[in-house]
Design a protein around this motif. Structure first.
Motif, PDB file in Angstrom:
ATOM      1  N   ARG A 327      25.402 -10.337 -15.009  1.00 43.96           N
ATOM      2  CA  ARG A 327      25.631 -10.804 -16.359  1.00 43.96           C
ATOM      3  C   ARG A 327      24.319 -11.080 -17.065  1.00 43.96           C
ATOM      4  O   ARG A 327      23.249 -11.221 -16.448  1.00 43.96           O
ATOM      5  N   THR A 328      24.402 -11.155 -18.385  1.00 41.41           N
ATOM      6  CA  THR A 328      23.288 -11.605 -19.214  1.00 41.41           C
ATOM      7  C   THR A 328      23.634 -13.002 -19.728  1.00 41.41           C
ATOM      8  O   THR A 328      24.742 -13.229 -20.228  1.00 41.41           O
ATOM      9  N   PHE A 329      22.685 -13.932 -19.600  1.00 47.32           N
ATOM     10  CA  PHE A 329      22.933 -15.319 -19.983  1.00 47.32           C
ATOM     11  C   PHE A 329      22.134 -15.663 -21.236  1.00 47.32           C
ATOM     12  O   PHE A 329      20.946 -15.344 -21.326  1.00 47.32           O
ATOM     13  N   VAL A 330      22.804 -16.307 -22.192  1.00 48.90           N
ATOM     14  CA  VAL A 330      22.159 -16.701 -23.439  1.00 48.90           C
ATOM     15  C   VAL A 330      22.232 -18.225 -23.569  1.00 48.90           C
ATOM     16  O   VAL A 330      23.295 -18.775 -23.891  1.00 48.90           O
ATOM     17  N   PRO A 331      21.143 -18.940 -23.303  1.00 49.48           N
ATOM     18  CA  PRO A 331      21.137 -20.398 -23.467  1.00 49.48           C
ATOM     19  C   PRO A 331      21.055 -20.773 -24.947  1.00 49.48           C
ATOM     20  O   PRO A 331      20.238 -20.224 -25.695  1.00 49.48           O
ATOM     21  N   LEU A 332      21.900 -21.707 -25.363  1.00 55.26           N
ATOM     22  CA  LEU A 332      21.962 -22.125 -26.756  1.00 55.26           C
ATOM     23  C   LEU A 332      21.989 -23.649 -26.841  1.00 55.26           C
ATOM     24  O   LEU A 332      22.469 -24.327 -25.942  1.00 55.26           O
ATOM     25  N   VAL A 333      21.477 -24.162 -27.942  1.00 56.61           N
ATOM     26  CA  VAL A 333      21.611 -25.583 -28.264  1.00 56.61           C
ATOM     27  C   VAL A 333      22.039 -25.668 -29.723  1.00 56.61           C
ATOM     28  O   VAL A 333      21.466 -24.997 -30.578  1.00 56.61           O
ATOM     29  N   VAL A 334      23.057 -26.491 -29.990  1.00 62.16           N
ATOM     30  CA  VAL A 334      23.573 -26.633 -31.356  1.00 62.16           C
ATOM     31  C   VAL A 334      23.489 -28.103 -31.749  1.00 62.16           C
ATOM     32  O   VAL A 334      24.418 -28.881 -31.488  1.00 62.16           O
ATOM     33  N   PRO A 335      22.393 -28.527 -32.368  1.00 58.19           N
ATOM     34  CA  PRO A 335      22.253 -29.940 -32.748  1.00 58.19           C
ATOM     35  C   PRO A 335      23.330 -30.355 -33.743  1.00 58.19           C
ATOM     36  O   PRO A 335      23.623 -29.631 -34.701  1.00 58.19           O
ATOM     37  N   ALA A 365      25.017 -24.851 -24.628  1.00 59.31           N
ATOM     38  CA  ALA A 365      25.963 -23.853 -24.131  1.00 59.31           C
ATOM     39  C   ALA A 365      25.187 -22.751 -23.423  1.00 59.31           C
ATOM     40  O   ALA A 365      24.037 -22.467 -23.779  1.00 59.31           O
ATOM     41  N   VAL A 366      25.815 -22.173 -22.445  1.00 59.54           N
ATOM     42  CA  VAL A 366      25.265 -20.985 -21.787  1.00 59.54           C
ATOM     43  C   VAL A 366      26.328 -19.899 -21.884  1.00 59.54           C
ATOM     44  O   VAL A 366      27.415 -20.034 -21.314  1.00 59.54           O
ATOM     45  N   LEU A 367      26.034 -18.856 -22.657  1.00 59.88           N
ATOM     46  CA  LEU A 367      26.953 -17.732 -22.767  1.00 59.88           C
ATOM     47  C   LEU A 367      26.732 -16.782 -21.603  1.00 59.88           C
ATOM     48  O   LEU A 367      25.594 -16.560 -21.176  1.00 59.88           O
ATOM     49  N   SER A 368      27.809 -16.216 -21.103  1.00 52.93           N
ATOM     50  CA  SER A 368      27.737 -15.215 -20.043  1.00 52.93           C
ATOM     51  C   SER A 368      28.310 -13.915 -20.583  1.00 52.93           C
ATOM     52  O   SER A 368      29.506 -13.821 -20.878  1.00 52.93           O
ATOM     53  N   PRO A 391      28.986 -25.899 -42.403  1.00 53.37           N
ATOM     54  CA  PRO A 391      28.003 -25.046 -43.096  1.00 53.37           C
ATOM     55  C   PRO A 391      26.549 -25.378 -42.795  1.00 53.37           C
ATOM     56  O   PRO A 391      25.683 -24.511 -42.942  1.00 53.37           O
ATOM     57  N   ASP A 392      26.251 -26.602 -42.381  1.00 46.65           N
ATOM     58  CA  ASP A 392      24.860 -27.000 -42.175  1.00 46.65           C
ATOM     59  C   ASP A 392      24.362 -26.747 -40.746  1.00 46.65           C
ATOM     60  O   ASP A 392      23.191 -26.995 -40.455  1.00 46.65           O
ATOM     61  N   LEU A 393      25.235 -26.278 -39.868  1.00 46.18           N
ATOM     62  CA  LEU A 393      24.829 -26.092 -38.473  1.00 46.18           C
ATOM     63  C   LEU A 393      23.954 -24.859 -38.291  1.00 46.18           C
ATOM     64  O   LEU A 393      24.178 -23.821 -38.916  1.00 46.18           O
ATOM     65  N   SER A 394      22.955 -24.995 -37.442  1.00 40.25           N
ATOM     66  CA  SER A 394      22.140 -23.862 -37.014  1.00 40.25           C
ATOM     67  C   SER A 394      22.113 -23.848 -35.493  1.00 40.25           C
ATOM     68  O   SER A 394      22.165 -24.895 -34.843  1.00 40.25           O
ATOM     69  N   VAL A 395      22.024 -22.659 -34.926  1.00 34.87           N
ATOM     70  CA  VAL A 395      22.029 -22.493 -33.473  1.00 34.87           C
ATOM     71  C   VAL A 395      20.618 -22.211 -33.001  1.00 34.87           C
ATOM     72  O   VAL A 395      19.977 -21.263 -33.471  1.00 34.87           O
ATOM     73  N   ALA A 396      20.125 -23.039 -32.103  1.00 35.23           N
ATOM     74  CA  ALA A 396      18.822 -22.800 -31.475  1.00 35.23           C
ATOM     75  C   ALA A 396      19.055 -21.933 -30.244  1.00 35.23           C
ATOM     76  O   ALA A 396      19.749 -22.349 -29.314  1.00 35.23           O
ATOM     77  N   ALA A 397      18.515 -20.728 -30.250  1.00 35.88           N
ATOM     78  CA  ALA A 397      18.804 -19.767 -29.185  1.00 35.88           C
ATOM     79  C   ALA A 397      17.549 -19.383 -28.430  1.00 35.88           C
ATOM     80  O   ALA A 397      16.504 -19.119 -29.032  1.00 35.88           O
ATOM     81  N   GLU A 413      13.828 -23.842 -23.367  1.00 40.51           N
ATOM     82  CA  GLU A 413      13.323 -23.168 -24.567  1.00 40.51           C
ATOM     83  C   GLU A 413      14.232 -23.445 -25.759  1.00 40.51           C
ATOM     84  O   GLU A 413      13.750 -23.770 -26.861  1.00 40.51           O
ATOM     85  N   ALA A 414      15.547 -23.331 -25.548  1.00 37.30           N
ATOM     86  CA  ALA A 414      16.494 -23.607 -26.642  1.00 37.30           C
ATOM     87  C   ALA A 414      16.402 -25.058 -27.069  1.00 37.30           C
ATOM     88  O   ALA A 414      16.493 -25.374 -28.265  1.00 37.30           O
ATOM     89  N   ARG A 415      16.197 -25.938 -26.105  1.00 40.64           N
ATOM     90  CA  ARG A 415      16.063 -27.362 -26.419  1.00 40.64           C
ATOM     91  C   ARG A 415      14.812 -27.612 -27.274  1.00 40.64           C
ATOM     92  O   ARG A 415      14.819 -28.422 -28.202  1.00 40.64           O
ATOM     93  N   HIS A 416      13.730 -26.913 -26.937  1.00 46.15           N
ATOM     94  CA  HIS A 416      12.491 -27.046 -27.706  1.00 46.15           C
ATOM     95  C   HIS A 416      12.687 -26.543 -29.135  1.00 46.15           C
ATOM     96  O   HIS A 416      12.231 -27.175 -30.102  1.00 46.15           O
ATOM     97  N   VAL A 417      13.376 -25.415 -29.278  1.00 49.24           N
ATOM     98  CA  VAL A 417      13.632 -24.876 -30.613  1.00 49.24           C
ATOM     99  C   VAL A 417      14.490 -25.860 -31.415  1.00 49.24           C
ATOM    100  O   VAL A 417      14.215 -26.117 -32.595  1.00 49.24           O
ATOM    101  N   ALA A 418      15.510 -26.425 -30.774  1.00 50.43           N
ATOM    102  CA  ALA A 418      16.362 -27.400 -31.459  1.00 50.43           C
ATOM    103  C   ALA A 418      15.569 -28.639 -31.846  1.00 50.43           C
ATOM    104  O   ALA A 418      15.779 -29.219 -32.919  1.00 50.43           O
ATOM    105  N   ASP A 419      14.646 -29.029 -30.994  1.00 50.69           N
ATOM    106  CA  ASP A 419      13.811 -30.184 -31.274  1.00 50.69           C
ATOM    107  C   ASP A 419      12.952 -29.934 -32.513  1.00 50.69           C
ATOM    108  O   ASP A 419      12.793 -30.799 -33.384  1.00 50.69           O
ATOM    109  N   ALA A 420      12.377 -28.743 -32.578  1.00 49.81           N
ATOM    110  CA  ALA A 420      11.570 -28.396 -33.749  1.00 49.81           C
ATOM    111  C   ALA A 420      12.436 -28.311 -35.002  1.00 49.81           C
ATOM    112  O   ALA A 420      12.037 -28.718 -36.091  1.00 49.81           O
ATOM    113  N   LEU A 421      13.641 -27.805 -34.822  1.00 46.86           N
ATOM    114  CA  LEU A 421      14.564 -27.665 -35.948  1.00 46.86           C
ATOM    115  C   LEU A 421      14.959 -29.029 -36.509  1.00 46.86           C
ATOM    116  O   LEU A 421      15.160 -29.192 -37.709  1.00 46.86           O
ATOM    117  N   ALA A 422      15.041 -30.033 -35.618  1.00 48.26           N
ATOM    118  CA  ALA A 422      15.453 -31.361 -36.047  1.00 48.26           C
ATOM    119  C   ALA A 422      14.467 -31.982 -37.020  1.00 48.26           C
ATOM    120  O   ALA A 422      14.826 -32.827 -37.824  1.00 48.26           O
TER     121      ALA A 422
END
Length: 537
Positions: A327-335, A365-368, A391-397, A413-422
């Protein structure tokens, strides 16, 4: 509230803990009689609930099932028809075994009785040396009574301990740990789809169970209880299951994996445990949905922290229902998103994944995905569907990972992106999906936010705006720099006229002693502001 339990042991009558025929034959007093199994050797694991001495030819009418019948056969000698009828009546009464003392009536094992017992699968044992049946009866009865007492004591201890935990508001895991302590084996709780919600017991033993979970689940719930007299199989020995539910609805299952006590005690323990779990849920300990969330949260937290190697978490992920092979895994964070919303969107899109809140309002979330699925397109589709609700949600991927061992780094990595997004200005338009390459300088600054030198730099650069009336001007500066020094856009976002904005920009320059038209000075202040916001968040 109802619970039902079943064991993979050969079924025993309902009179309580029992010994097997095999166990009875290993007793010291029995060995003194030189026992020999002459029929039904494959059925020696049948349960002995009681021992009954009987010479009557119609003994079957006096039995209720599970008895080991002791006889000298004195009334059967010389009549093969009576011998066959005698064995047949024991079989029909569901006797556990028949023990024949050799002597004057039968100096050798009678062929008719042996053949009939073998045909019916009834264990038949002969004693080659004279043996007082009273000694065997006393020995077995006393052992059964002690087992019964031990089972009742265990049942009371389990009920008392679990009730105390429930009264104290203990979480599900604490109850399962107590159940595992009493059972001495791994404990697994699943939903009706066999997805593992929680486990307890020795970690290595639990991992062994989860590693082979697909096969175990198929056998545990696709396998009918072994009926009395069939002998069962060693593979299922000691696996005791109980249904969880109430008010006519089942919503989960409990499994004791490899319980080493007798079958009746195991079923009693499983029933007590199941009743406690149902009560825990009814009193506010959570629905099965919350149990699934707890399971996913524990798994994702362990993955993200890196405290447990990813390969050791693979069995847990597989048992939780996440496809992990090729499988391919896509780690995501949705603040700012609720886990239930993220999970609902995944299900709507038909995507497999684990979802949980990692804390501080951060949902991960981790997509498979299958290797032939377009990870980028599906992530964008997921983010777009989220925005139809929020409408205001963004996904850190994070970038997709082809190996499970790389998922922890992806979550970080997704957590870091979400942190920067915050730290970004909420008034500015954010793309639905944000990746590491999109956070640029903001991401770097947030990585360095705890450095004392960076903190000192931010305070020096922004000193004139960090107190008093400067706070309002700091917001104007933040928007002005975030829009690329676009005065019209900044005035619009702050709902002021352009002349009013010019006055505020002049006040900012005066307080900081800089020229915002100078690129290097503006860049320096921008970096300081990013560092200040990173520290604040």
């Amino acid at each position: 509230m109802t619970t039902t339990s079943e064991s993979w042991h050969p079924a025993a009558p309902s009179g309580g803990p029992a010994l097997s025929v095999r166990q009875v034959l290993t007793l010291e007093r029995v060995l003194a009689g030189e026992p020999e199994v002459v029929a039904g050797a494959a059925q020696l694991d049948r349960a002995v609930r009681w021992v009954h001495v009987a010479e009557a030819a119609d003994v079957g009418v006096m039995l209720s099932g599970g008895e080991m019948v002791l006889t000298t056969g004195v009334l059967l000698a010389g009549d093969e028809a009576k011998q066959a009828d005698y064995v047949r009546s024991l079989h029909q009464a569901d006797a556990a075994a028949v023990v024949l003392g050799l002597g004057r009536a039968f100096p050798a094992p009678p062929d008719t009785m042996c053949r009939t017992a073998e045909r019916y699968g009834l264990p038949m044992v002969v004693l080659h040396r004279p043996f007082p049946f009273a000694e065997l009866t006393e020995e077995v009865q006393s052992r059964l009574v002690r087992r019964k007492f031990a089972a009742v004591s265990l049942s009371d201890a389990v009920r008392t301990g679990l009730t105390a935990l429930i009264t104290a508001g203990a979480p599900l895991q604490r109850l399962l740990d107590e159940i595992a302590r009493h059972s001495g084996c791994p404990v697994v709780v699943t939903n009706l789809a066999h997805r593992v919600l929680a486990t307890a017991g020795e970690r290595s033993a639990v991992d062994d169970v989860l590693r082979d979970w697909e096969r175990i689940a198929r056998q545990a719930w696709g396998h009918h209880p072994v009926p009395s007299g069939t002998g069962g199989g060693s593979e299922g020995d000691g696996w005791v299951r109980a249904e969880l539910g109430g008010r006519g609805e089942r919503w989960g299952r409990l499994l004791l994996c490899g319980y080493r006590g007798d079958a009746a005690t195991g079923r009693l323990l499983a029933d007590r445990a199941a009743a406690a779990l149902v009560l825990h849920r009814m009193l506010g300990g959570g629905s099965t949905a919350s149990w699934e969330e707890q399971s996913a949260r524990g798994l994702l937290t362990d993955l993200a922290s890196g405290t447990v190697p990813a390969r050791h978490l693979l069995p847990r992920a597989r048992a939780a229902g996440l496809p992990v092979g090729r499988r391919t895994f896509v780690p995501l964070v949705v603040p700012g998103a609720e886990p239930a919303l993220v999970d609902r969107v995944l299900r709507t899109l038909g995507l497999a994944g684990l979802v949980a809140e990692l804390g501080d309002g951060v949902t991960a979330a981790v997509l498979s995905l299958a290797h032939d699925q377009d990870a980028g397109a599906l992530t964008a589709r997921f983010a777009a569907r989220l925005r139809t609700t929020e409408p205001d949600l963004s996904v850190a991927a994070a970038e997709p990972r082809d190996a499970w061992d790389d998922v922890p780094a992806g979550l970080r990595e997704a957590r870091h992106v979400a942190d920067a997004l915050a730290g970004a200005d909420a008034a500015l338009d954010r793309p639905p999906v944000v990746r590491l390459r999109d956070v640029h300088l903001r991401g770097l600054v947030r990585l360095l936010r705890d450095d004392p030198e960076v903190q000192s730099f931010a305070e020096r650069e922004l000193d004139g705006l960090l107190c008093g009336e400067g706070a309002e001007l700091l917001d104007v500066l933040r928007t002005y720099l975030a829009t690329g020094r676009n005065k019209s856009r900044t005035a619009q976002l702050h709902h002021v006229s352009r002349p009013a904005l010019y006055r505020r920009l002049e006040a900012i320059q005066t307080r900081l002693g800089i020229d915002l038209d100078d690129f290097e000075q503006a860049a320096s202040v921008h970096i300081a502001l990013l560092a200040h916001d990173a520290q604040r968040h």
